[in-house]
Design an enzyme around this catalytic site. Structure first.
Site, short mmCIF file in Angstrom:
data_model
loop_
_atom_site.label_atom_id
_atom_site.label_comp_id
_atom_site.label_asym_id
_atom_site.label_seq_id
_atom_site.Cartn_x
_atom_site.Cartn_y
_atom_site.Cartn_z
N TYR A 125 0.81 -1.22 0.00
CA TYR A 125 0.00 0.00 0.00
C TYR A 125 0.85 1.28 0.00
O TYR A 125 0.30 2.37 -0.07
CB TYR A 125 -0.93 0.02 1.21
CG TYR A 125 -1.93 -1.11 1.22
CD1 TYR A 125 -2.98 -1.14 0.30
CD2 TYR A 125 -1.83 -2.15 2.14
CE1 TYR A 125 -3.90 -2.18 0.30
CE2 TYR A 125 -2.74 -3.19 2.15
CZ TYR A 125 -3.77 -3.20 1.22
OH TYR A 125 -4.67 -4.23 1.22
N HIS B 97 -4.61 5.99 -1.72
CA HIS B 97 -5.34 5.80 -0.46
C HIS B 97 -4.44 6.03 0.75
O HIS B 97 -4.93 6.25 1.85
CB HIS B 97 -5.91 4.38 -0.44
CG HIS B 97 -7.22 4.25 0.28
ND1 HIS B 97 -8.17 5.25 0.37
CD2 HIS B 97 -7.77 3.19 0.94
CE1 HIS B 97 -9.22 4.83 1.05
NE2 HIS B 97 -9.00 3.57 1.41
N TYR C 144 -5.45 -0.96 9.72
CA TYR C 144 -6.10 -0.91 8.40
C TYR C 144 -7.15 0.19 8.42
O TYR C 144 -7.72 0.53 9.44
CB TYR C 144 -6.67 -2.27 7.94
CG TYR C 144 -5.58 -3.19 7.49
CD1 TYR C 144 -5.06 -3.11 6.20
CD2 TYR C 144 -5.00 -4.10 8.37
CE1 TYR C 144 -4.02 -3.92 5.79
CE2 TYR C 144 -3.95 -4.91 7.98
CZ TYR C 144 -3.46 -4.81 6.69
OH TYR C 144 -2.43 -5.60 6.30
N ASN D 125 -10.23 0.73 7.51
CA ASN D 125 -11.62 0.68 7.95
C ASN D 125 -11.77 0.53 9.47
O ASN D 125 -12.90 0.47 9.97
CB ASN D 125 -12.38 -0.44 7.22
CG ASN D 125 -11.78 -1.80 7.44
OD1 ASN D 125 -10.70 -1.92 8.02
ND2 ASN D 125 -12.46 -2.83 6.98
N ASN E 242 -14.06 4.93 3.89
CA ASN E 242 -14.19 3.94 4.96
C ASN E 242 -13.41 4.29 6.23
O ASN E 242 -13.83 3.95 7.33
CB ASN E 242 -13.87 2.52 4.47
CG ASN E 242 -12.56 2.42 3.72
OD1 ASN E 242 -11.81 3.39 3.63
ND2 ASN E 242 -12.27 1.26 3.17
#
Length: 193
Positions: free
Chosen positions: A16, A21, A65, A67, A113
């Protein structure tokens, strides 16, 4: 000493790194690096403490993470006894073009999210956010791949400049307050002649 909590949103893990994001992580990294700090692994997040102009910044990159970001936000806000109006969450925003940043003292999660979880855990959307426009330059049905994808080569220069402006915005909020900083940040346009 006045205290601030800076929350850079993103996902942990090498796959990531430097994706759209994860721009919150990249901004937090840039701020900490500029001020000679280092992140350490701590409860629910990587954490760095920065002292600057009589202010203490607790900078976190949640390791939960995206969310589940609210858990780390709440833990560090409570642990450090920081008021909600002394927090700043840095987040990617599909609804904003790449040319824009938007600083607000409130506002909905808009389907993000990470923000959704924070709002859910705090019970309010009245907390400051610095939204980093990532644009929506993707074909129908490819939103996830776009958001979790790396920046296009032609976007790199604008992204770098915007990260620098985000670092300045964090500093400015602490010395000038939100209203004056919003006036500066929200009028900026990047990559436009």
């Amino acid at each position: 000493m006045s205290k601030f909590l800076v929350i850079g949103l993103g996902n942990p893990g090498a796959e990531y790194r430097h994706t759209r994001h994860n721009i919150g992580f990249d901004v937090a990294d840039a701020f900490v690096q500029k001020h000679g700090g280092v992140f350490r692994q701590d409860r629910l997040a990587e954490v760095a403490e920065i002292k600057w102009k009589g202010k203490l910044f607790i900078c976190i990159k949640p390791s939960t993470y995206m969310n589940l970001s609210g858990k780390a936000f709440r833990y560090w806000m409570d642990k450090e006894k920081i008021e909600l109006n002394h927090t700043l969450t840095i987040v990617d925003d599909l609804a904003l073009p790449l040319s824009k940043l938007r600083l607000r003292t409130g506002g909905s999660h808009a389907g993000h999210n990470g923000l959704f979880d924070i709002q859910n855990i705090l019970g309010t959307d009245k907390y400051p956010k610095l939204r980093f426009g990532i644009g929506n330059n993707f074909p129908k049905g490819m939103q996830v791949e776009y958001v979790l994808g790396k920046w296009f080569p032609e976007e790199q220069a604008i992204v770098k400049e915007k990260i620098e402006k985000c670092v300045e915005a964090i500093e400015n909020v602490s010395v000038m307050g939100f209203d004056r900083t919003m006036n500066l940040v929200n009028s900026l346009a990047f990559g436009e002649a």
